[in-house]
Design a protein around this motif. Structure first.
Motif, PDB file in Angstrom:
ATOM      1  N   ASN A 689       4.304   3.162  -9.375  1.00 41.53           N
ATOM      2  CA  ASN A 689       5.637   3.146  -8.778  1.00 41.53           C
ATOM      3  C   ASN A 689       5.589   2.500  -7.399  1.00 41.53           C
ATOM      4  N   LEU A 690       4.556   2.858  -6.619  1.00 39.35           N
ATOM      5  CA  LEU A 690       4.429   2.299  -5.271  1.00 39.35           C
ATOM      6  C   LEU A 690       4.189   0.795  -5.318  1.00 39.35           C
ATOM      7  N   LEU A 691       3.408   0.368  -6.286  1.00 35.19           N
ATOM      8  CA  LEU A 691       3.039  -1.041  -6.352  1.00 35.19           C
ATOM      9  C   LEU A 691       4.028  -1.870  -7.171  1.00 35.19           C
ATOM     10  N   ASN A 692       4.971  -1.181  -7.778  1.00 30.77           N
ATOM     11  CA  ASN A 692       5.979  -1.892  -8.561  1.00 30.77           C
ATOM     12  C   ASN A 692       6.763  -2.849  -7.657  1.00 30.77           C
ATOM     13  N   ASP A 693       7.029  -4.023  -8.180  1.00 28.89           N
ATOM     14  CA  ASP A 693       7.772  -5.069  -7.448  1.00 28.89           C
ATOM     15  C   ASP A 693       6.952  -5.736  -6.346  1.00 28.89           C
ATOM     16  N   LEU A 694       5.678  -5.353  -6.200  1.00 33.99           N
ATOM     17  CA  LEU A 694       4.836  -5.962  -5.174  1.00 33.99           C
ATOM     18  C   LEU A 694       3.806  -6.893  -5.802  1.00 33.99           C
ATOM     19  N   ASP A 695       3.602  -8.017  -5.181  1.00 37.77           N
ATOM     20  CA  ASP A 695       2.556  -8.948  -5.598  1.00 37.77           C
ATOM     21  C   ASP A 695       2.167  -9.769  -4.373  1.00 37.77           C
ATOM     22  N   ILE A 696       1.105 -10.530  -4.488  1.00 32.94           N
ATOM     23  CA  ILE A 696       0.721 -11.355  -3.344  1.00 32.94           C
ATOM     24  C   ILE A 696       0.515 -12.803  -3.765  1.00 32.94           C
ATOM     25  N   GLU A 697       0.740 -13.655  -2.824  1.00 30.02           N
ATOM     26  CA  GLU A 697       0.345 -15.058  -2.929  1.00 30.02           C
ATOM     27  C   GLU A 697      -0.570 -15.320  -1.734  1.00 30.02           C
ATOM     28  N   VAL A 698      -1.753 -15.868  -2.008  1.00 34.00           N
ATOM     29  CA  VAL A 698      -2.696 -16.131  -0.920  1.00 34.00           C
ATOM     30  C   VAL A 698      -2.596 -17.603  -0.550  1.00 34.00           C
ATOM     31  N   ILE A 699      -2.413 -17.866   0.721  1.00 29.55           N
ATOM     32  CA  ILE A 699      -2.284 -19.248   1.160  1.00 29.55           C
ATOM     33  C   ILE A 699      -3.378 -19.581   2.176  1.00 29.55           C
ATOM     34  N   VAL A 700      -3.754 -20.849   2.176  1.00 30.45           N
ATOM     35  CA  VAL A 700      -4.615 -21.384   3.223  1.00 30.45           C
ATOM     36  C   VAL A 700      -3.679 -22.144   4.160  1.00 30.45           C
ATOM     37  N   TYR A 802       6.309  -2.116   3.503  1.00 33.75           N
ATOM     38  CA  TYR A 802       5.227  -1.634   4.362  1.00 33.75           C
ATOM     39  C   TYR A 802       4.929  -0.166   4.073  1.00 33.75           C
ATOM     40  N   LEU A 803       5.971   0.631   3.876  1.00 37.26           N
ATOM     41  CA  LEU A 803       5.774   2.045   3.566  1.00 37.26           C
ATOM     42  C   LEU A 803       5.093   2.207   2.209  1.00 37.26           C
ATOM     43  N   LYS A 804       5.535   1.460   1.216  1.00 33.19           N
ATOM     44  CA  LYS A 804       4.922   1.556  -0.108  1.00 33.19           C
ATOM     45  C   LYS A 804       3.442   1.235  -0.035  1.00 33.19           C
ATOM     46  N   MET A 805       3.117   0.196   0.721  1.00 32.80           N
ATOM     47  CA  MET A 805       1.713  -0.168   0.862  1.00 32.80           C
ATOM     48  C   MET A 805       0.947   0.932   1.600  1.00 32.80           C
ATOM     49  N   MET A 806       1.553   1.474   2.632  1.00 35.78           N
ATOM     50  CA  MET A 806       0.893   2.520   3.412  1.00 35.78           C
ATOM     51  C   MET A 806       0.601   3.740   2.538  1.00 35.78           C
ATOM     52  N   LEU A 807       1.574   4.109   1.726  1.00 34.09           N
ATOM     53  CA  LEU A 807       1.415   5.275   0.867  1.00 34.09           C
ATOM     54  C   LEU A 807       0.466   4.992  -0.290  1.00 34.09           C
ATOM     55  N   ALA A 808       0.494   3.774  -0.817  1.00 35.00           N
ATOM     56  CA  ALA A 808      -0.394   3.432  -1.924  1.00 35.00           C
ATOM     57  C   ALA A 808      -1.845   3.454  -1.479  1.00 35.00           C
ATOM     58  N   THR A 809      -2.088   3.130  -0.215  1.00 36.45           N
ATOM     59  CA  THR A 809      -3.454   3.102   0.293  1.00 36.45           C
ATOM     60  C   THR A 809      -4.031   4.504   0.375  1.00 36.45           C
ATOM     61  N   GLU A 810      -3.232   5.446   0.834  1.00 31.51           N
ATOM     62  CA  GLU A 810      -3.727   6.809   1.027  1.00 31.51           C
ATOM     63  C   GLU A 810      -2.685   7.782   0.482  1.00 31.51           C
ATOM     64  N   ALA A 811      -2.408   7.626  -0.805  1.00 27.92           N
ATOM     65  CA  ALA A 811      -1.307   8.393  -1.394  1.00 27.92           C
ATOM     66  C   ALA A 811      -1.634   9.866  -1.568  1.00 27.92           C
ATOM     67  N   PHE A 812      -2.905  10.195  -1.635  1.00 26.01           N
ATOM     68  CA  PHE A 812      -3.269  11.546  -2.046  1.00 26.01           C
ATOM     69  C   PHE A 812      -4.252  12.186  -1.073  1.00 26.01           C
TER      70      PHE A 812
END
Length: 913
Positions: A689-700, A802-812
């Motif tokens: 749920n936290l990571l839903n709708d999130l993805d990354i593109e890595v650029i140089v 930012y909150l979703k990422m913060m919680l996904a990192t240390e959700a538990f």
């Protein structure tokens, strides 16, 4: 007004709502004073977690009345926080356990009675409910009310009347739905009989109707409870509670005796119904609004299902001035102690009431927690915070006085507007990306240090070679000219008669010089071996410190035995060869003396001089050619690609792709939630749920502006007139992106380096030193939210990400304190996602929210609500649960939409599937 007794909010307790008394029509205790005393004692010895019981007698309330007499008049049953009266009725619709036996369906009616006026309340139940119900639905009993006397008079005995007469179910429900009782009763059905009601769909409508009128079901079979609940869920969301339906002392026993008289725990008593609520009627009603959150059927306390650290209390030992320069605002000591729930706590209050002040004041007493408040907090230790390391052991706790000392406890604190600052105050995309990368545990892109150093070393070597070869005295043409002239000098002093002897002498001289050079080299190498041993022994001594774990290296004769032996043998051979050649040289001199009549000493000195000079020249020619070859090789290795290998410059370019792929790989690992063995099923769903709708593109990213800012410092303006002309620089270099950057290095760098107008060392460092290059070339991820670049979404959406990422990192793990999330987050996310997210997360971490959003308080089903109040500058806090009437009213008074949120919560499960 209900007294605010349970300040810690909703907690897990065992609720055993099916215990019959010795007054019950069917029981095996024996209705005697002695057995009543034994019964009360058995209730007093129930397990500590049993805090709520239901006295469940058939049709009549006299058993409950007697139990409450023990509790209220004789101060007994102190272990029980709440006792409910429950009347068990038979329904005049029958289910079938098998083809030959009909079963009466049980309806359990729990009444909400005011204990402060209990005698009048019991009288009300008797007069306004029990006595108004006919003893059966037969016409002949229309004047016969439900009573023990009428059971006996009609059927001959109380038990026979109970077995043969059933009050009208329709009439019972009519009274239950009356103004008097509709909001003061909670209904249960016996699961087994109700489930057997339906045969071939003939009574489906009756079954569904009964389901719709009750709040929960009872079962006495703990083993089959999960499968029965699963089947019950097909009808809706009502819970199947467990209790043994106790009618005899055997099932009240919590201990038994061995043959030798020793006491041991008994397994006879069982109730596995845990309800998270105040032990009140309003608390019980919560299982209708939040059945899955409020009820667990299991052996152990659900609080212990997942261990977590949490803040366990705030203590106000004395009045505390909040700011050093303002004595008009204080924390009031009358707040005393606020025990904190380990799950979801919401802090509410009107504007200026001090809801954020409390969390800000406390949080900023811990390391790395920043404040938004203007002014300096005054912290004199009058307020204390208790922090419990584990939910399973209250003694594992720490007390922190809030004073000038900073304390060390790890928790997430997001103060008001902090998320917005995180996503707005960052210098463009790369800094925000770095923050996201840290949260996702994406390793920072680290350039290949070995490759970086190799390139720097090779460039440095290349320029030194160029510098060496560009000097006249080192040019091959010059050296070959010297070689030729020296040869001519030798030839000019050589006659036909002495030519052979001089050539022989010269040859011996060359060999002698070569051998002497080799001797020096071997002796120097032996010296280096000894020096290395000394250096290594010094390191060993440093490592060993007080111990001697690493033995020191012994002298070279043992350590480098093979090398020393070989060197000694070689030196002996060299010395022999030197001696041999010296003899040959002496012979040549002797031969000259026999026939040469001139100045032999001068002749041989000249030959010796020119021969040594020729030796040095040829040696230098050899070295110079080697340097030319090395220069050619270095140039190719640095700048030229071929089929066999890529140039170092191409490898640098390729390194950025490697870094990019590494970040993508780390992200893939981070998002592979299903493969994580440390998470349970619900935790995996939370992570998804936290990571839903999130993805990354890595650029140089090649920052052209920053590149030319660096180039500016490389240009000598007095020699090259484009120092302040950006357009002229761009035209000259032709560098616009990463591709043209590397093309320039391969094709034009050397040309520019050896032209005028550049500070050469600075120029080289800007292009080749990774520490400089990373100023304008960066590899970083761009987080995508719903496939949109993070830099192209609203501030609220950025805060959400930012909150979703913060919680996904240390959700538990660690607690989180979040001051007014509604100020920083996308409103759609709050309504559609954050409420459920907090409901799930609170099982695995303590969540403390300061908020003015009614939905975050009510529909997130907060276990505890702390209400801030400001009375003429004195900040005071009261706390309790959603089900607490005082707290409930305050929520509706303070929070806009509070009434609507409560209604929405109440209506959520009012349906049948």
């Amino acid at each position: 007004m209900i007294k605010n007794k349970f300040t810690k909010g909703s907690e897990w307790r065992i609720w055993d709502l099916h215990i019959h008394t010795p007054n019950s029509i069917c029981q095996n205790y024996g209705n005697t004073p002695e057995n009543w005393e034994k019964f009360i004692s058995a209730l007093e010895n129930l397990p500590n977690d049993v805090k709520v019981i239901g006295i469940t007698d058939y049709y009549f309330i006299d058993g409950y009345e007697k139990v409450m007499e023990y509790k209220l008049k004789h101060n007994r049953l102190k272990n029980i926080e709440k006792i409910f009266p429950i009347l068990e009725f038979r329904i005049d619709t029958f289910g079938s356990g098998n083809e030959n036996k009909l079963q009466k369906i049980n309806l359990h009616i729990l009444f909400d009675l005011d204990e402060s006026n209990l005698s009048q309340e019991i009288k009300l139940v008797n007069e306004e409910f029990i006595s108004k119900i006919n003893i059966s639905s037969l016409d002949e009993h229309k004047t016969k009310s439900l009573s023990k006397e009428n059971f006996i008079s009609i059927a001959g005995s109380l038990k026979e009347g109970f077995n043969s007469l059933i009050p009208s179910t329709r009439q019972v429900f009519e009274f239950l739905n009356s103004i008097t009782w509709k909001e003061r009763t909670f209904l249960f059905l016996g699961y087994k009989e109700w489930s057997n009601l339906e045969k071939n769909q003939q009574l489906k409508l009756i079954k569904d109707n009964l389901y719709s009128q009750v709040g929960a079901f009872f079962s006495n079979n703990f083993t089959t409870n999960p499968s029965n609940q699963s089947w019950l869920d097909e009808f809706g969301n009502k819970k199947l509670l467990h209790s043994l339906d106790i009618h005899e002392f055997k099932y009240l026993d919590t201990f038994e005796f061995e043959p030798d008289g020793t006491q041991k725990p008994s397994k006879n008593y069982q109730c596995n119904t845990w309800i998270k609520a105040d032990p009140t009627f309003e608390g019980l009603k919560q299982i209708k609004y939040e059945p899955n959150e409020r009820v667990k059927i299991q052996n152990t306390n659900p609080s212990f299902d997942f261990d977590k650290p949490y803040f366990s209390s705030f203590r106000f030992n004395n009045d505390e001035q909040i700011f050093t320069d303002d004595d008009d605002l204080i924390f009031d000591k009358s707040s005393a102690i606020i025990p904190l729930n380990p799950n979801l706590i919401t802090i509410i209050g009107g504007r200026g009431e001090g809801k954020s002040m409390l969390t800000e004041y406390i949080a900023t007493s811990f390391f790395d927690k920043e404040t938004n408040k203007e002014g300096v907090f005054s912290k004199n230790g009058n307020i204390e915070v208790d922090y419990c390391k584990t939910i399973r052991n209250q003694s594992e706790s720490l007390t922190f006085p809030i004073n000038e000392d900073k304390h060390s406890v790890d928790f997430i604190y997001i103060n008001q507007g902090n998320l917005k600052n995180q996503v707005e105050d960052r210098e463009k995309k790369s800094k925000l990306a770095n923050s996201i990368s840290n949260l996702a545990k994406l390793k920072k892109s680290i350039f290949n240090e070995e490759l970086n150093q190799k390139v720097l070393d090779n460039i440095d070597e290349l320029h030194k070679l160029k510098e060496f070869l560009n000097e006249n005295e080192n040019k091959i043409e010059h050296l070959e000219s010297q070689e030729k002239s020296t040869n001519e000098f030798i030839n000019n002093i050589t006659t036909k008669e002495n030519k052979d002897k001089l050539e022989k002498y010269s040859k011996n001289l060359i060999e002698l010089n070569t051998l002497k050079l080799k001797k020096v080299q071997l002796e120097n190498f032996t010296k280096q071996l000894n020096e290395n041993i000394t250096s290594l022994n010094e390191k060993i001594v440093s490592l060993n410190e007080e111990t001697k774990n690493i033995p020191e290296i012994e002298p070279s004769s043992k350590t480098f035995k093979n090398q020393v032996v070989a060197i000694d043998l070689w030196l002996k051979n060299v010395n022999k060869e030197i001696a041999k050649i010296e003899i040959e040289i002496t012979k040549v001199k002797d031969e000259f003396e026999k026939y040469y009549k001139g100045d032999l000493t001068t002749l041989l000195k000249d030959v010796d001089k020119f021969q040594n000079s020729l030796f040095d020249i040829r040696k230098k020619i050899k070295e110079t050619k080697a340097k030319q070859e090395r220069l050619t090789k270095l140039t190719i290795e640095l700048f030229t690609d071929n089929k066999e290998s890529k140039s170092l410059i191409s490898k640098i370019e390729e390194e950025y792709t490697i870094q990019k792929n590494k970040i993508l790989s780390d992200w893939e690992t981070f998002t592979k939630v299903d493969e994580r063995k440390d998470l349970n099923i619900q935790q995996k769903e939370i992570m998804k749920n936290l990571l839903n709708d999130l993805d990354i593109e890595v650029i140089v990213d090649f920052d052209e502006q920053k590149f030319y800012n660096e180039i500016y410092h490389c240009i000598n303006g007095s020699e090259w007139r484009v120092k302040n002309n950006k357009a002229a620089q761009v035209k000259h270099f032709g560098i616009e992106n990463l591709s043209t950057f590397f093309e320039y290095i391969k094709n034009k760098y050397l040309q520019d380096f050896y032209s005028t107008g550049f500070y050469k060392e600075t120029f080289t460092n800007v292009l080749f030193d990774e520490n400089k290059r990373k100023q304008y070339i960066k590899v970083f991820p761009i987080l995508k939210y719903q496939k949109k670049d993070l830099n192209k979404i609203s501030v609220g959406q950025k805060g959400t990400v930012y909150l979703k990422m913060m919680l996904a990192t240390e959700a538990f793990s660690k607690p989180i304190i979040f001051d007014q999330p509604e100020d920083d987050l996308d409103n759609e996310f709050i309504m559609s996602n954050l409420i459920d997210l907090f409901k799930n997360l609170k099982k695995y971490r303590q969540v403390i929210i300061v908020t003015h959003n009614a939905n975050l308080v009510i529909n997130a089903d907060a276990e505890q609500i702390i209400i801030a109040q400001n009375n003429k500058g004195k900040l005071k806090y009261i706390s309790g649960s959603l089900e607490n009437e005082k707290i409930n009213n305050k929520i509706c008074e303070i929070l806009e939409g509070g009434h609507l949120a409560f209604e929405k919560r109440r209506e959520k499960y009012k349906f049948i599937k």
